[in-house]
Motif scaffolding. Structure first.
Motif, short mmCIF file in Angstrom:
data_model
loop_
_atom_site.label_atom_id
_atom_site.label_comp_id
_atom_site.label_asym_id
_atom_site.label_seq_id
_atom_site.Cartn_x
_atom_site.Cartn_y
_atom_site.Cartn_z
N THR A 166 33.39 19.31 53.79
CA THR A 166 33.65 19.97 55.07
C THR A 166 35.05 19.64 55.56
N LEU A 167 35.44 18.38 55.44
CA LEU A 167 36.79 17.99 55.86
C LEU A 167 37.86 18.70 55.05
N TRP B 46 38.09 22.26 56.32
CA TRP B 46 38.80 22.29 57.59
C TRP B 46 40.30 22.14 57.37
N SER C 132 41.77 25.40 55.97
CA SER C 132 41.77 26.53 56.90
C SER C 132 42.55 26.24 58.18
N GLN D 166 42.06 23.84 60.53
CA GLN D 166 41.23 23.49 61.68
C GLN D 166 41.38 22.05 62.11
N ILE D 167 42.35 21.33 61.54
CA ILE D 167 42.62 19.95 61.93
C ILE D 167 44.02 19.91 62.52
N HIS E 55 39.52 17.83 65.21
CA HIS E 55 39.09 19.17 64.82
C HIS E 55 39.47 20.11 65.95
#
Length: 62
Positions: free
Chosen positions: A14-15, A18, A21, A23-24, A43
Motif C-alpha cells: 500500500t505504501l 501511495w 501515485s 499520495q505522500i 498521506h
C-alpha cells in the motif's frame, strides 16, 4: 518504507502504491527500487483532513 514509531501502519504494498501515485507529501525520493520517505511525511488524506489554508498551500506547491 516502514513505520516503527506508528502503531497502525499501512502494508508495504500500500505504501508503495501511495508513493507511485503521489499520495505522500512531501514526495518520496526513489533510488533504485527503494522509496525514501521523510519521517514527517503524511498521506494526502491526513493533509486534506487538516483543512487549514497553510496545509492546502503546501500541497499545491510543485
Amino acid at each position: 518504507m516502514g513505520c516503527p514509531a506508528v502503531r497502525s501502519c499501512a502494508d508495504r504494498n500500500t505504501l508503495r502504491a501511495w508513493a507511485r501515485s503521489g499520495q505522500i507529501v512531501p514526495a518520496p525520493l526513489k533510488i533504485g527500487r527503494t522509496y525514501w520517505v521523510e519521517p514527517t511525511a503524511k498521506h494526502i488524506a491526513e493533509i486534506m483532513a487538516d483543512n487549514r489554508l497553510v496545509s492546502r498551500l503546501r500541497l499545491s506547491k510543485p
